[in-house]
Enzyme design. Structure first.
Site, short mmCIF file in Angstrom:
data_model
loop_
_atom_site.label_atom_id
_atom_site.label_comp_id
_atom_site.label_asym_id
_atom_site.label_seq_id
_atom_site.Cartn_x
_atom_site.Cartn_y
_atom_site.Cartn_z
N SER A 65 -11.96 10.89 -20.37
CA SER A 65 -11.02 9.92 -20.94
C SER A 65 -10.45 10.36 -22.28
CB SER A 65 -11.71 8.57 -21.10
OG SER A 65 -12.72 8.62 -22.09
N LYS A 120 -13.63 6.64 -28.23
CA LYS A 120 -12.18 6.45 -28.07
C LYS A 120 -11.49 6.66 -29.42
CE LYS A 120 -12.82 4.95 -23.80
NZ LYS A 120 -12.43 5.76 -22.61
#
Length: 255
Positions: A65, A120
């Site tokens: 990701s 993230k």
């Protein structure tokens, strides 16, 4: 002068003295050696736990990701003191070295399952207005320039139920009312106090705030510092962690 003949009592005494001397000179393990090693071991374990809790902790990247910034098989050292480490079994944090900033890469506990750690990029701070138009992020009315982003599947734009949570934070405008939120088109949303909005750099292959909402500041664990080890997974190799080491990534700073 007549010689002295040793008596049996004298012989016994000398024999005992010789045995005692041999016993004293024989190498022996003393209890104080064990206790000293036990103290060293306890101190080492305690030091490790203190460092792991308040300073630096190791994390592994299991998904793609955050590609190309972070790769599957990267092992990170995360600075837990950066945003103030939390004292175990309390909600008290130590003084922070810095506050979270836009575009920081952060490690946090997944809000829907706190046994999992996610990494993230921080996009929106409390009070910010964030939205996405055709895959481009807009922050407080200005388009972000994001050279770190990749789009692996730009032609698709799935929508539906996962984005329903956004309606609670939606800025009520005519344009927003006409948009049905999807992966590449949503918002504008206002980030609530005490929360952050995060996205993965691999925008088309990331489970992030678009799907499950904001990250409370209490769940932030730290800031990745450096890649200390990395290898490329390969099913054809028995020991890829030995044969497929990414030497060029070792020691790479994370930003």
């Amino acid at each position: 002068m007549p010689h002295t003949i040793p008596t049996p009592q004298r012989l016994v005494t000398d024999a005992h003295r010789a045995d005692a001397l041999r016993a004293l000179n024989r190498p022996r393990l003393h209890w104080h050696v064990f206790t000293e090693w036990a103290r060293i071991l306890i101190f080492a374990v305690a030091l490790f736990l203190v460092i792991k809790t308040f300073a630096v902790e190791a994390f592994k990247i299991p998904t793609g990701s955050m590609e190309r910034t972070l790769l599957v098989g990267d092992f990170l050292l995360v600075n837990k003191a950066a945003y103030g480490a939390e004292i175990p079994f309390t909600h008290v944090r130590l003084p922070a070295m810095q506050v979270p900033r836009r575009r920081d890469i952060i490690v946090f506990e997944f809000p829907e399952d706190r046994t999992k750690n996610y990494v993230k990029r921080l996009i929106g701070l409390p009070g910010d207005t964030v939205e996405m138009r055709d895959g481009d992020v807009w922050l407080n009315g200005h388009q972000l320039i994001e050279p770190y982003v990749i789009h692996s599947d730009p032609m698709e734009d799935p929508g539906g139920e996962p984005f329903g949570w956004q309606s609670k934070y939606l800025v009520r405008t005519a344009e927003a009312s006409a948009i049905h939120p999807s992966r590449n088109n949503w918002g504008p949303l206002v980030v609530p106090e005490g929360s952050y909005f995060v996205l993965g750099d691999n925008r088309d292959n990331s489970s992030d705030s678009r799907y499950w909402g904001f990250v409370p500041d209490s769940l932030i664990k730290g800031k990745p510092w450096v890649v200390y080890y990395s290898f490329e997974r390969d099913a054809t190799h028995r020991y890829p962690w030995l044969t497929n080491i990414r030497w060029g990534r070792l020691g790479t700073r994370v930003h």
